[in-house]
Design a protein around this motif. Structure first.
Motif, PDB file in Angstrom:
ATOM      1  N   LEU C  22       0.828  -1.206   0.000  1.00 29.28           N
ATOM      2  CA  LEU C  22       0.000   0.000   0.000  1.00 29.28           C
ATOM      3  C   LEU C  22       0.862   1.256   0.000  1.00 29.28           C
ATOM      4  N   GLY C  23       2.021   1.181   0.657  1.00 33.24           N
ATOM      5  CA  GLY C  23       2.909   2.329   0.659  1.00 33.24           C
ATOM      6  C   GLY C  23       3.420   2.653  -0.722  1.00 33.24           C
ATOM      7  N   ILE C  24       3.725   1.607  -1.492  1.00 31.23           N
ATOM      8  CA  ILE C  24       4.240   1.890  -2.834  1.00 31.23           C
ATOM      9  C   ILE C  24       3.139   2.426  -3.727  1.00 31.23           C
ATOM     10  N   VAL C  25       1.878   2.178  -3.395  1.00 25.23           N
ATOM     11  CA  VAL C  25       0.794   2.746  -4.196  1.00 25.23           C
ATOM     12  C   VAL C  25       0.449   4.154  -3.731  1.00 25.23           C
ATOM     13  N   ARG C  26       0.429   4.383  -2.410  1.00 23.54           N
ATOM     14  CA  ARG C  26      -0.185   5.612  -1.913  1.00 23.54           C
ATOM     15  C   ARG C  26       0.781   6.755  -1.657  1.00 23.54           C
ATOM     16  N   LEU C  27       2.040   6.484  -1.327  1.00 22.62           N
ATOM     17  CA  LEU C  27       2.944   7.581  -0.975  1.00 22.62           C
ATOM     18  C   LEU C  27       3.293   8.405  -2.211  1.00 22.62           C
ATOM     19  N   HIS C  28       3.866   9.592  -1.986  1.00 25.01           N
ATOM     20  CA  HIS C  28       3.797  10.607  -3.031  1.00 25.01           C
ATOM     21  C   HIS C  28       4.997  10.664  -3.959  1.00 25.01           C
ATOM     22  N   ASP C  29       6.181  10.378  -3.457  1.00 26.73           N
ATOM     23  CA  ASP C  29       7.336  10.459  -4.374  1.00 26.73           C
ATOM     24  C   ASP C  29       8.304   9.312  -4.100  1.00 26.73           C
ATOM     25  N   VAL C  30       9.381   9.268  -4.885  1.00 21.38           N
ATOM     26  CA  VAL C  30      10.272   8.103  -4.875  1.00 21.38           C
ATOM     27  C   VAL C  30      10.878   7.870  -3.503  1.00 21.38           C
ATOM     28  N   TYR C  31      11.287   8.946  -2.843  1.00 18.17           N
ATOM     29  CA  TYR C  31      12.007   8.780  -1.585  1.00 18.17           C
ATOM     30  C   TYR C  31      11.109   8.152  -0.517  1.00 18.17           C
ATOM     31  N   MET C  32       9.859   8.621  -0.468  1.00 21.62           N
ATOM     32  CA  MET C  32       8.974   8.056   0.559  1.00 21.62           C
ATOM     33  C   MET C  32       8.572   6.623   0.226  1.00 21.62           C
ATOM     34  N   ARG C  33       8.440   6.313  -1.074  1.00 17.07           N
ATOM     35  CA  ARG C  33       8.166   4.908  -1.425  1.00 17.07           C
ATOM     36  C   ARG C  33       9.322   4.021  -1.023  1.00 17.07           C
ATOM     37  N   MET C  34      10.537   4.584  -1.116  1.00 11.77           N
ATOM     38  CA  MET C  34      11.689   3.790  -0.709  1.00 11.77           C
ATOM     39  C   MET C  34      11.689   3.524   0.801  1.00 11.77           C
ATOM     40  N   ALA C  36       9.018   2.908   2.509  1.00 16.20           N
ATOM     41  CA  ALA C  36       8.099   1.782   2.699  1.00 16.20           C
ATOM     42  C   ALA C  36       8.763   0.470   2.344  1.00 16.20           C
TER      43      ALA C  36
END
Lengths: 115, 96, 108
Positions: C22-34, C36
């Protein structure tokens, strides 16, 4: 002589460090789960720089790995002379407090184990 | 092979398979949509984690512990792949 | 008793994998997805490995599980560090809400 007596103490500290590492991993995952479950909001994130003064390369590696596992921080760039580390932080309401926390909590802990 | 649904282990195994397949779908979504190249690279990591999870669940379901080596090999290859992608992107960027 | 522990470990592990997805779908940019991917996915693999060790205990399994665990814990941060570095060098912007970027402001 001094080094020989220090080895058991250092091993005990290493065990405590591994336990601390897992505790940080669990806490950061729980925080992340809480953040994702909430409805959409904007994060106050950014990239901050801290100065590190660790000499051995294994200590620097331990610091970078630990920082990537702590709640809301991810190491982005390390200068080639290993003096300055740039961190992407997710909860950055008070940047000075964040920097001080990393300096006091993590770097001192690693310095006591590896150096 | 998998115990029935009304035992706790059976429920846990079914639930974990559902969650892991949802992870595959999330990875597919980000792979198709992701606006930049690093977005698509970090999908590899999620797919590898979900595959390792399925292998470990398979070990719990069947008892063939030899398959833990497969998880080890996947972890190794994915690390190599990430580092290779990072080096490749750095090199193409410097040539431009 | 063992069965209950294994079930709880497996359910927790799959919930954390769901958090990563869900984090890789919902978070906003590359750094925050990383963020997760690095944290939640490695914790989930550690929990699955613990479940395997508890369910079928033998010294060989324990050795293999500790090996996989050490490898995951040691290499996942390194890989995400390299990808974050490259994506910052490529100039991918941070999403709305970014308060400071000392890496850009100090090196220019």
């Amino acid at each position: 002589m001094k080094k020989l007596t220090n080895i058991p103490l250092r091993l005990i500290r290493l065990l405590f460090f591994i336990a601390f590492y897992f505790k940080e991993l669990v806490m950061s995952s729980v925080l992340l789960a809480w953040d994702i479950a909430r409805p959409r909001k904007t994060f106050t994130h950014g990239i901050v720089a801290i100065d590190i003064d660790l000499k051995k390369s294994i200590a620097v590696m331990a610091l970078v790995n630990l920082l990537s596992m702590t709640p809301g921080s991810l190491s982005v760039y390390l200068t080639p002379d290993r003096k300055r580390l740039y961190i992407h932080a997710m909860y950055l309401e008070y940047p000075d407090r964040f920097k001080k926390k990393i300096k006091n909590s993590f770097e001192n802990r690693i310095k006591r184990i590896f150096e | 092979m998998i115990p029935p649904m009304n035992t706790p282990l059976g429920f846990a195994l079914h639930f974990s398979l559902v969650c892991l397949s949802l992870a595959y779908f999330a990875a597919l979504f980000r792979l198709l949509k992701g606006p930049t190249i690093p977005d698509r690279i970090i999908v590899i990591d999620l797919v590898a984690s979900a595959t390792m999870g399925i292998i470990l669940v398979f070990i719990v379901a069947t008892g063939k512990t030899i398959y833990i080596n497969v998880a080890l090999i996947i972890a190794l290859i994915v690390f190599m792949g990430n580092v290779a992608f990072a080096k490749y992107l750095k090199k193409t960027m410097q040539n431009d | 008793m063992t069965e209950w522990i294994v079930s709880i470990l497996i359910i927790l592990g799959s919930l954390f994998m769901l958090v990563a997805a869900l984090g890789i779908v919902r978070l906003h940019d590359v750094y925050m997805r990383m963020h997760a991917i690095t944290k939640a996915a490695s914790l989930s693999i550690v929990l699955f490995l613990l479940a395997v060790v508890v369910h079928q205990f033998s010294w060989g399994t324990l050795f293999g599980a500790i090996l996989v665990m050490l490898f995951i814990i040691a290499t996942t941060p390194v890989a995400s560090h390299m990808i974050a570095m490259v994506s910052h060098m490529m100039g991918i912007p941070m999403s709305k809400g970014a308060v400071m970027d000392e890496l850009t402001s100090e090196n220019k």
